[in-house]
Scaffold this motif. Sequence first.
Motif, mmCIF file in Angstrom:
data_model
loop_
_atom_site.group_PDB
_atom_site.id
_atom_site.type_symbol
_atom_site.label_atom_id
_atom_site.label_comp_id
_atom_site.label_asym_id
_atom_site.label_seq_id
_atom_site.Cartn_x
_atom_site.Cartn_y
_atom_site.Cartn_z
ATOM 1 N N ALA A 120 0.829 -1.202 0.000
ATOM 2 C CA ALA A 120 0.000 0.000 0.000
ATOM 3 C C ALA A 120 0.864 1.253 0.000
ATOM 4 O O ALA A 120 0.557 2.249 -0.669
ATOM 5 N N ALA A 121 1.982 1.199 0.767
ATOM 6 C CA ALA A 121 2.863 2.361 0.808
ATOM 7 C C ALA A 121 3.506 2.602 -0.547
ATOM 8 O O ALA A 121 3.648 3.750 -0.996
ATOM 9 N N ARG A 122 3.917 1.519 -1.243
ATOM 10 C CA ARG A 122 4.504 1.682 -2.564
ATOM 11 C C ARG A 122 3.466 2.174 -3.563
ATOM 12 O O ARG A 122 3.780 2.981 -4.456
ATOM 13 N N ALA A 123 2.216 1.648 -3.439
ATOM 14 C CA ALA A 123 1.165 2.090 -4.357
ATOM 15 C C ALA A 123 0.883 3.573 -4.195
ATOM 16 O O ALA A 123 0.534 4.264 -5.158
ATOM 17 N N ALA A 124 1.067 4.058 -2.965
ATOM 18 C CA ALA A 124 0.830 5.480 -2.709
ATOM 19 C C ALA A 124 2.051 6.324 -3.017
ATOM 20 O O ALA A 124 2.005 7.564 -2.904
ATOM 21 N N GLY A 125 3.177 5.690 -3.399
ATOM 22 C CA GLY A 125 4.385 6.422 -3.720
ATOM 23 C C GLY A 125 5.112 6.927 -2.491
ATOM 24 O O GLY A 125 5.977 7.811 -2.598
ATOM 25 N N ALA A 126 4.796 6.346 -1.323
ATOM 26 C CA ALA A 126 5.409 6.838 -0.084
ATOM 27 C C ALA A 126 6.624 6.036 0.350
ATOM 28 O O ALA A 126 7.358 6.440 1.264
ATOM 29 N N ALA A 127 6.842 4.844 -0.242
ATOM 30 C CA ALA A 127 7.971 3.994 0.159
ATOM 31 C C ALA A 127 9.267 4.539 -0.412
ATOM 32 O O ALA A 127 9.280 5.124 -1.503
ATOM 33 N N PRO A 128 10.407 4.398 0.298
ATOM 34 C CA PRO A 128 10.497 3.819 1.652
ATOM 35 C C PRO A 128 10.040 4.796 2.725
ATOM 36 O O PRO A 128 10.071 6.006 2.527
ATOM 37 N N LEU A 129 9.657 4.224 3.866
ATOM 38 C CA LEU A 129 9.190 5.029 5.000
ATOM 39 C C LEU A 129 10.280 5.057 6.058
ATOM 40 O O LEU A 129 10.742 4.014 6.499
ATOM 41 N N ARG A 130 10.674 6.227 6.454
ATOM 42 C CA ARG A 130 11.711 6.367 7.474
ATOM 43 C C ARG A 130 11.084 6.617 8.830
ATOM 44 O O ARG A 130 9.975 7.155 8.936
ATOM 45 N N ALA A 131 11.779 6.215 9.868
ATOM 46 C CA ALA A 131 11.282 6.386 11.226
ATOM 47 C C ALA A 131 10.992 7.862 11.490
ATOM 48 O O ALA A 131 11.799 8.743 11.177
ATOM 49 N N GLY A 132 9.818 8.140 12.045
ATOM 50 C CA GLY A 132 9.411 9.514 12.338
ATOM 51 C C GLY A 132 8.612 10.142 11.235
ATOM 52 O O GLY A 132 7.935 11.160 11.450
ATOM 53 N N ALA A 133 8.676 9.557 10.038
ATOM 54 C CA ALA A 133 7.911 10.104 8.918
ATOM 55 C C ALA A 133 6.479 9.619 8.992
ATOM 56 O O ALA A 133 6.191 8.557 9.559
ATOM 57 N N PRO A 134 5.540 10.384 8.449
ATOM 58 C CA PRO A 134 4.134 9.955 8.454
ATOM 59 C C PRO A 134 3.985 8.603 7.760
ATOM 60 O O PRO A 134 4.571 8.358 6.706
ATOM 61 N N GLY A 135 3.207 7.727 8.348
ATOM 62 C CA GLY A 135 2.961 6.398 7.783
ATOM 63 C C GLY A 135 3.939 5.320 8.234
ATOM 64 O O GLY A 135 3.698 4.133 8.028
ATOM 65 N N TYR A 136 5.084 5.711 8.844
ATOM 66 C CA TYR A 136 6.043 4.706 9.313
ATOM 67 C C TYR A 136 5.506 4.023 10.566
ATOM 68 O O TYR A 136 4.956 4.647 11.450
ATOM 69 N N ARG A 137 5.667 2.722 10.617
ATOM 70 C CA ARG A 137 5.411 1.982 11.847
ATOM 71 C C ARG A 137 6.365 0.784 11.901
ATOM 72 O O ARG A 137 6.797 0.268 10.875
#
Length: 274
Positions: free
Chosen positions: A244-261
């Motif tokens: 889902a994160a890749r589909a939204a173009g948000a990957a990779p997710l870094r710690a502290g960034a919105p959507g990271y868990r």
Amino acid sequence: MRTAHKVWSGIAAGVFGLVAVTDLAGSSVPPAGTVASSSTLPASSGAASPGAMPAVAPAVAGPAAMSASVIDVIDGDTFRLASGDEVRVLGIDSCEAATPGGRRATAAARTRLLSAPVTLTAEPGVDRDRYGRMLRYVGAGGADFASSMVTQDHTAIYTRGRNDASTAVRSTLRRLDTDGRSCGTALSTAPTTPRTTTATRTPDADVDRPRTPRPVAPRTAPRAAAGSSGGSSGGGGYYANCSAARAAGAAPLRAGAPGYRAALDRDKDGVACE
């Protein structure tokens, strides 16, 4: 009349004697076409004719057997002599000493080998193995040790490599070995013995192969926390998975960034869905 009778009798006796002498003189030469019997052959002078075979073939001397005292039994097919040499019994393979079958084999060997001196015999051309142990046939209590052991389920004929016993010995052992070996496992017999990770741990079958992330079942839309919208992670929401994160173009997710868990960060390096 009486005189004439005496004269004819004398003539007849003379003729008979002459015939007998003639027969005796002619018997020394056999008639042509006949073979002289053995009784007429000249006696041998004692010198053998070239290439003649002896009446009885000379016996070939086998390896000399030696008597020795056993001071320690290592397992069912290996023991130590008073001289310090270790002996590996030719032809057989007992269970390892730490297994249930190995303990039975060791006990049987102690009973047979420690009670009296044993007899050791070498196989021609065979002396020691690569570990320096003497390779010998072993006699104990008037019987062949290998033959008495191979009839039990803790010992079998040696098949894990080159068997240096003679063909005849291997054939005998193979005939006696009707049940093979039943050793069991060492771990099941000593549950109280501390086990080290390196000694008893079963290696992971995938330890040398690169790990491939398990596929995640796609979802129609990422779950979002209250206040988040669509596939984005705005407003403090999070992505259900990396797809889902890749589909939204948000990957990779870094710690502290919105959507990271943390659940999305499998290697715990602070970057999820890389």
